[in-house]
Every structure is written in C-alpha cells, then in structure tokens.
Write a protein that holds these residues in place. Structure first.
Motif, short mmCIF file in Angstrom:
data_model
loop_
_atom_site.label_atom_id
_atom_site.label_comp_id
_atom_site.label_asym_id
_atom_site.label_seq_id
_atom_site.Cartn_x
_atom_site.Cartn_y
_atom_site.Cartn_z
N PRO A 237 82.40 75.14 23.20
CA PRO A 237 81.46 75.03 22.24
C PRO A 237 81.44 75.89 21.17
CG PRO A 237 80.73 74.84 24.50
CD PRO A 237 81.95 75.39 24.68
N LEU A 238 81.99 77.28 21.23
CA LEU A 238 81.98 77.99 20.06
C LEU A 238 82.91 77.62 19.12
CD1 LEU A 238 82.40 81.53 21.89
CD2 LEU A 238 80.30 80.48 20.72
N LYS A 239 83.61 76.49 19.20
CA LYS A 239 84.66 76.02 18.25
C LYS A 239 83.79 75.39 17.27
CE LYS A 239 88.73 73.05 17.82
NZ LYS A 239 89.73 72.32 18.31
N TYR A 240 82.63 74.79 17.51
CA TYR A 240 81.61 74.18 16.79
C TYR A 240 80.56 75.05 15.90
CZ TYR A 240 84.11 70.22 19.27
OH TYR A 240 85.11 69.64 19.73
N LEU A 241 80.41 75.98 16.76
CA LEU A 241 79.36 76.86 16.46
C LEU A 241 79.84 78.39 15.47
CD1 LEU A 241 77.20 77.03 19.85
CD2 LEU A 241 76.86 75.57 17.70
N PHE A 242 80.91 78.48 15.70
CA PHE A 242 81.51 79.91 14.83
C PHE A 242 82.95 79.58 14.17
CE2 PHE A 242 82.95 84.11 15.24
CZ PHE A 242 81.83 84.96 15.08
N TYR A 243 82.74 79.87 12.67
CA TYR A 243 84.01 79.37 12.02
C TYR A 243 84.84 80.73 12.15
CZ TYR A 243 82.50 82.04 7.77
OH TYR A 243 82.14 82.99 6.60
N THR A 244 85.99 80.67 11.59
CA THR A 244 87.16 81.99 11.66
C THR A 244 87.50 81.82 10.02
OG1 THR A 244 88.99 80.33 11.75
CG2 THR A 244 87.95 80.95 13.73
N ALA A 245 88.06 83.00 9.86
CA ALA A 245 88.77 83.27 8.58
C ALA A 245 89.76 82.18 8.00
CB ALA A 245 89.09 84.42 8.43
N SER A 246 90.61 81.85 8.88
CA SER A 246 91.59 80.86 8.30
C SER A 246 90.76 79.41 8.22
CB SER A 246 92.52 80.58 9.79
OG SER A 246 91.84 80.53 11.11
N PHE A 247 89.64 79.38 9.04
CA PHE A 247 88.98 77.87 8.55
C PHE A 247 88.60 77.84 7.13
CE2 PHE A 247 84.96 75.98 8.23
CZ PHE A 247 84.79 74.71 8.94
N HIS A 248 87.98 78.81 6.79
CA HIS A 248 87.22 79.17 5.47
C HIS A 248 88.54 79.23 4.32
CE1 HIS A 248 83.97 78.79 2.91
NE2 HIS A 248 84.60 80.07 1.91
N SER A 249 89.71 79.71 4.90
CA SER A 249 90.83 80.14 3.90
C SER A 249 91.13 78.74 3.32
CB SER A 249 91.58 80.85 4.65
OG SER A 249 92.71 81.15 3.50
N LEU A 250 91.09 77.77 4.22
CA LEU A 250 91.65 76.43 3.96
C LEU A 250 90.84 75.87 2.90
CD1 LEU A 250 92.72 75.17 7.46
CD2 LEU A 250 94.20 75.49 5.47
N HIS A 251 89.45 76.07 2.87
CA HIS A 251 88.57 75.36 1.87
C HIS A 251 89.07 75.83 0.62
CE1 HIS A 251 85.14 74.11 0.18
NE2 HIS A 251 84.74 75.22 -0.37
N ASN A 258 86.63 71.41 4.99
CA ASN A 258 85.75 72.89 5.56
C ASN A 258 84.64 73.40 4.54
OD1 ASN A 258 87.96 72.33 7.41
ND2 ASN A 258 88.83 74.28 7.34
N TYR A 259 83.56 72.38 4.47
CA TYR A 259 82.59 72.66 3.74
C TYR A 259 81.46 73.72 4.51
CZ TYR A 259 84.03 69.22 0.27
OH TYR A 259 84.91 68.37 -0.72
N SER A 260 81.45 73.62 5.76
CA SER A 260 80.31 74.22 6.53
C SER A 260 80.12 75.67 6.31
CB SER A 260 80.66 74.04 8.01
OG SER A 260 80.59 72.69 8.39
N LEU A 261 79.07 76.29 6.48
CA LEU A 261 78.53 77.33 6.28
C LEU A 261 79.41 78.51 7.18
CD1 LEU A 261 76.90 79.83 4.74
CD2 LEU A 261 74.90 79.15 6.01
N PHE A 262 78.78 78.69 8.35
CA PHE A 262 79.33 79.39 9.54
C PHE A 262 79.61 78.34 10.77
CE2 PHE A 262 76.35 82.62 7.65
CZ PHE A 262 77.24 83.02 6.58
N MET A 263 79.14 77.31 10.78
CA MET A 263 79.03 76.78 12.00
C MET A 263 79.69 75.31 11.61
SD MET A 263 75.29 77.18 13.64
CE MET A 263 74.97 78.69 14.12
N PRO A 264 80.98 75.08 12.06
CA PRO A 264 81.84 73.98 11.62
C PRO A 264 81.25 72.48 12.10
CG PRO A 264 83.33 75.93 12.59
CD PRO A 264 81.95 76.04 12.78
N PHE A 265 80.23 72.30 13.09
CA PHE A 265 80.15 71.06 13.56
C PHE A 265 79.78 70.16 12.72
CE2 PHE A 265 75.59 71.35 13.53
CZ PHE A 265 75.23 72.54 13.58
N TYR A 266 79.40 70.47 11.44
CA TYR A 266 78.90 69.40 10.39
C TYR A 266 80.16 68.79 9.85
CZ TYR A 266 74.03 70.39 10.68
OH TYR A 266 72.70 70.54 11.07
#
Length: 614
Positions: A237-251, A258-266
C-alpha cells in the motif's frame, strides 16, 4: 522567470535583497521579550518557538542541499545525468522566501487569533485528523491544481518557472512565483486550520506537519534514489501513499505525468501515472558510483571556505570566494566543523564535470585547511590523505590526478614526486600543472614588455617563467636574496634594489610594504596558488593562473575558490588536458612538461585565457 510572467509573480520583498530578514525583527523581538517578562503560565510558547522553527527549517533544507550535491557528484543512485548550471543556481537563489513567508504568516496568525498559542504538546486525535485532511482534501486539490498549472495559460505565466529546472535539486521544490506559493500555502494550511477549529491542535502536529512538507519536497527533488524497492514489496500500500525521487523526476522530464503531491494514488485513479515509474526507480537504485577519468585533489582554504565550496551555501559557492560579514554569526559552527573534520574527516567527492563522452572529472576534497598545511605535525596526516586518494584513483581506473593548491607543496611531497618514488607502478599519472601555470603567466605579460621584476619566493613555476623570459629576450630583475635561486640568465638577469618596474611577477612572501612601493599602474601577475592582497587601487591585478572552461564542459554550478564563474585553476585545467590528450607522463617533482605543447592543447580543447581583473 516564467515564460510570460503573470500578476503577483515577483515576491513583495524582492527589492530588499538580504535585508528581507529584517521583516522578522519586530516579531522576534516581541516574542523573546514577552517570553522573558511574563510569568510561566502566561508565556506564549508557540510564539517563542516560531523563530527557532524557521532556523530549523533552513538547516533542514541546507542539509538536504549539501547531501544531494554530494550524492549526485558521487554518482551512485543518481537519477538524471544531465547537468545544473549557473542559470539554475541564480534562478533558485530565492528558495528561502517561502520559509520567510511562513514565519511571517505564523506570527500574524498567532497574534491575530485569540487562543492560537495555547495548545498542548501532543494530541493523538489531532494527529489523525491532520493525516486524514492531508491525504484527502490537500492531495486531491493539489493534484487538480497542479494539472491546471500545466494548462498553457497558467504554465507560461507561472509554473514554467519551476519546470525550467529539468534536473532538480532539493530547493527546486520551493522555487515558484509568489502567487503559486500563496496557493500552495493555502492548501497546506487546511490540516492546520482543521485541527485549530476542532480544538485538537498540538505543537507536534503543527510543526511536525511543516517538517513533513519540507522533508517530502526535498526528497522528491533530490535527484538521487533513496527509497529501497523492498519497502514497497513488504508494504505494497505504501506505493500509493509515498512517492519517490524518481517518481517526481519523471514529472520534470515528461511534464504530463505524475502530478500528485506526495501520495501517488490520484495518478493511479486518473490514469496519469507514468508507465516507466517502477523501471526508473529500479534503474536508479542499481546505478553505481562514477568512475572518473580525471580527479582534481584540493582542500579547504580559509575557515569560512566550508560555506563557499559547492556542498556549502549555493549563494556563496556560485560567486568567487570573498569574506561575507554575516558568517561571523556562524563562527562557533565554523570552528566546530574544523575540529570535527580534523578528528574524523576523510576525503570526499565535492564536484563532477563531464565533457561529451571524453571526460568524467571529479573534484575530491581533503578535509584540511590551508593553515594546517604549514604545520609540520600535520604533514604526515595530509600526506596520508593525498596518498590514499592517489591509490583510490588508481584502483578506480583514473587516468590523471591533478594535485591542487598545497597538495603539491615542495615541502610536503616534492610536488608529488614522493608518491611516484613510493609507488613506481602507478597507472594513474600525477600532474601539478606547473607547465600550464607558467604558460598562462607568460601569456599574461603585456606585449612590448622588456623587463619584469621577480618578487616573492622562488618556486618551480617561477624558475620556468624566468628561463622562458630569458629565451624571449626579456630582462628579469631579482633582489639579492633570490639571485641564487633561479637559473643563471647571463645579461638578462640583473640584481636590483629598485622597485621601479611596471610588471611584477609575484610569488608567496610578497609583503604589503613592497606592494606599496610599486609605481602607479603596475601590473601584478601572481605565480602563486593563492591570490595576493589587492592593496592598490591604482594598479592592475591578474588572477592566479587560470583559464575559462569551454561551454562543452558541463555541470559547472560553483566557483573554484576565488576564481570567477567557469574559471578553473591551471592545475585543474592541466589535469583535464592531460586526460583528454592521454599523455602517459607525470608532471611532478622537478619535471616540467612542454609549456607550448600544453598551452596549445588547452586552447584546442576550448579553454580560453582569463581576462585581467582590476
């Protein structure tokens, strides 16, 4: 600056510069005074700790900045290999504005809302409410606001300023136009307003939530991966509640995912999750540290240099090293850091540079200061650091190691010859840059010069310059104490007692009194590793031997000591050129490389002479 700046783009106190911190003065003074004079039951603890919390936030962000720059220079787990330049450093120099704004708002709310300060240390129900309000309204509203910012109208007027930084660093997170920051602040205020209105607020929740925002912002923009894949395997479940540096780097590289703030579930809900997020995360985690083809070995200079070098304060590192008046406030930390590095420090990577596919250069820094190099009881330790750095570079397949500043001292290691004698099978070549330094000095001598005065200590470089001047038919004047320290130059070398020369070649040991004896308009050309004092406004001073780096040399986002932007010391340039030319020779001890050959090679690779600074 945004592509088409909209209204409220600029911060209201931009014109104040560093004096903007005076805005906090009345509030800080009031909080301290009221805390001191009131009885314990009437003291306003929240108001009192706002200023310490501002300092704590600044320190928190600075630690992220320093650690991120260290990790991305070292290379392991780095996400993007693209570079940061001075334009980005300047654009992100106002990262502290949002900290100042938060402080002013906190003071205003605390003074304007009765009872806002009277909160307990901890309330569990308030913590739960804050978590729910963040995961719900804050993340949801931020997601859609962020998507709206990527609409052409808002993007060009506001959000393009943030996205100018494709390669992010921690402070990139808070570099936005003023209007955009105001909206973010309103969003982040939702949990705080919620706990205050419900009477469940506590000190830990209020300041802990601010710390959470800062931590996650820094984490997402640090450009190296720190979150292990196993964390998401153990707790899916943390995958949807906690982003990573690589997640936001792609944005920042793809913009529309990857528009989400810190929680990628949206992003999962609205199908804007980048399909390569997991792959980029895994790739970054597996990335090893860089193996440099060239290493430049340097050290701290003044006590304050810890703040000026690349892992220190970006605002100071991006300008030539000078005395900053406000650093006296940090004096206790400065001396503590010196003590700490003296006891426990080890050589570390401070910078990396690349040149197409030809060069991977790193700057390694020995945790010792200039003053320690002149202490005999420190020489054994310093030589140990230098020796270990050479052996480590050799193990990593480095072609050339250049000995910067005092690491090539004659008294310390005979300009590096000591290590060649001790390890004759070294594959890495050692370079002290003497030949290029001499070539730069010769090219700095004004055309038409027929005589020069040689002052200060006579070194390997000074001897090479004196001999070259002799061959060019230029008379070299020396004082009696230096006569025996340079080659015999027939009729072109004269012993003098006169200071009446318009060109002075100066080494270490030049006194202030001697400078004052120079005639008006004298050109001072240093032959030293460290710049002389500039006592004369009616004379001209060259920089220490250095050249401007070519535009193709990337990732230059800080100044090398006192040199201007994109300037490199002769030793560092010589090491790079030796690497690019793949010369299989050492330049250390009494050995001097061909001056004309290294000078022409430097120009051929795009290095340019550094213009005179007055």
């Amino acid at each position: 600056m945004a592509l088409k700046p909209g209204i409220l783009t600029e911060w209201p106190w931009k014109s104040l510069g560093n004096f903007k911190y005076l805005l906090l003065g009345p509030f800080v003074t009031h909080s301290i005074y009221s805390f001191m004079v009131k009885e314990e039951k009437e003291r306003d603890l929240v108001n009192f700790i706002i200023f310490p919390s501002i300092l704590a936030r600044m320190l928190h962000n600075q630690l992220w900045i320093s650690y991120s720059r260290y990790r991305t220079a070292k290379g392991n787990n780095r996400i993007l290999d693209k570079t940061i330049d001075f334009d980005q450093v300047d654009r992100e120099s106002n990262w502290d504005d949002q900290v100042l704004m938060h402080g002013l708002v906190f003071y205003g709310v605390n003074l304007g809302i009765p009872g806002a300060s009277h909160v307990p240390m901890w309330r569990t129900d308030g913590a739960v409410l804050a978590i729910l309000l963040h995961a719900g309204p804050v993340e949801f509203l931020y997601y859609w606001f962020h998507r709206a910012l990527h609409h052409h109208y808002l993007y060009t007027r506001y959000h393009s300023h943030h996205h100018s930084s494709i390669v992010t660093q921690p402070i990139t997170a808070v570099v936005h136009p003023f209007a955009e920051i105001v909206v973010y602040f309103i969003l982040f205020a939702i949990p705080l307003i919620g706990v205050v209105l419900t009477g469940t607020a506590s000190l830990v929740v209020i300041f802990g939530y601010v710390f959470y925002i800062d931590f996650m912002n820094n984490l997402g923009h640090c450009n190296f991966e720190i979150i292990p894949k196993s964390l998401f395997s153990v707790l899916p479940p943390l995958k949807y509640l906690f982003y990573t540096a690589s997640f936001h780097s792609l944005h920042h590289t793809k913009f529309r995912t990857n528009y989400s703030l810190f929680m990628p579930f949206y992003d999962y809900i609205y199908d804007t999750m980048d399909k390569t997020s997991d792959e980029v995360h895994e790739t970054a985690l597996k990335k090893p540290a860089d193996s440099p083809t060239h290493v430049h070995l340097t050290h701290f200079t003044t006590l304050d240099s810890v703040y000026h070098f690349r892992l220190g304060f970006t605002s100071l590192a991006s300008a030539p090293q000078t005395s900053a008046w406000f650093l006296w406030i940090l004096s206790p930390f400065t001396y503590f850091f010196m003590l700490l590095t003296s006891l426990f420090g080890s050589t570390f990577v401070a910078e990396r540079n690349t040149l197409n596919n030809q060069l991977r250069s790193q700057t390694w820094l020995i945790p010792r200061y200039k003053i320690q190099y002149f202490l005999k009881w420190q020489r054994a330790v310093i030589n140990y650091f230098v020796e270990e750095a050479i052996l480590e570079a050799d193990r990593r397949g480095t072609k050339v190691l250049s000995l910067g500043l005092l690491n090539q001292g004659e008294e310390l290691n005979r300009c590096g010859e000591l290590y060649i004698e001790k390890y004759p099978k070294l594959k890495v070549k050692l370079v002290d840059g003497s030949s290029l330094a001499a070539a730069i000095i010769l090219n700095n001598i004004p055309k038409g010069t027929t005589r020069v005065l040689l002052r200060g200590n006579i070194t390997k470089v000074a001897k090479a310059v004196a001999l070259a001047l002799h061959e060019r038919g230029i008379q070299v004047a020396v004082f009696r104490e230096n006569e025996s320290k340079i080659p015999r130059l027939d009729n072109y070398a004269v012993v003098t007692t006169s200071y009446d020369h318009k060109v002075w070649l100066i080494g270490e040991g030049l006194t202030d009194k001697e400078q004052l004896k120079a005639p008006e308009g004298t050109v001072f050309i240093p032959m030293t590793q460290f710049p002389p004092k500039r006592l004369r406004k009616d004379c001209f001073y060259h920089n220490t031997p250095a050249m401007l780096a070519p535009s193709s040399l990337c990732n230059l986002d800080s100044c090398e000591d006192w040199l201007p932007r994109r300037a490199m010391s002769a030793c560092r340039v010589a090491g790079i050129v030796h690497t690019l030319e793949d010369w299989k020779v050492n330049e250390c001890g009494d050995t001097l490389f061909c001056m004309d050959k290294v000078w022409q090679a430097s120009l051929r690779h795009g290095f340019l002479p550094l213009s005179t600074a007055r």
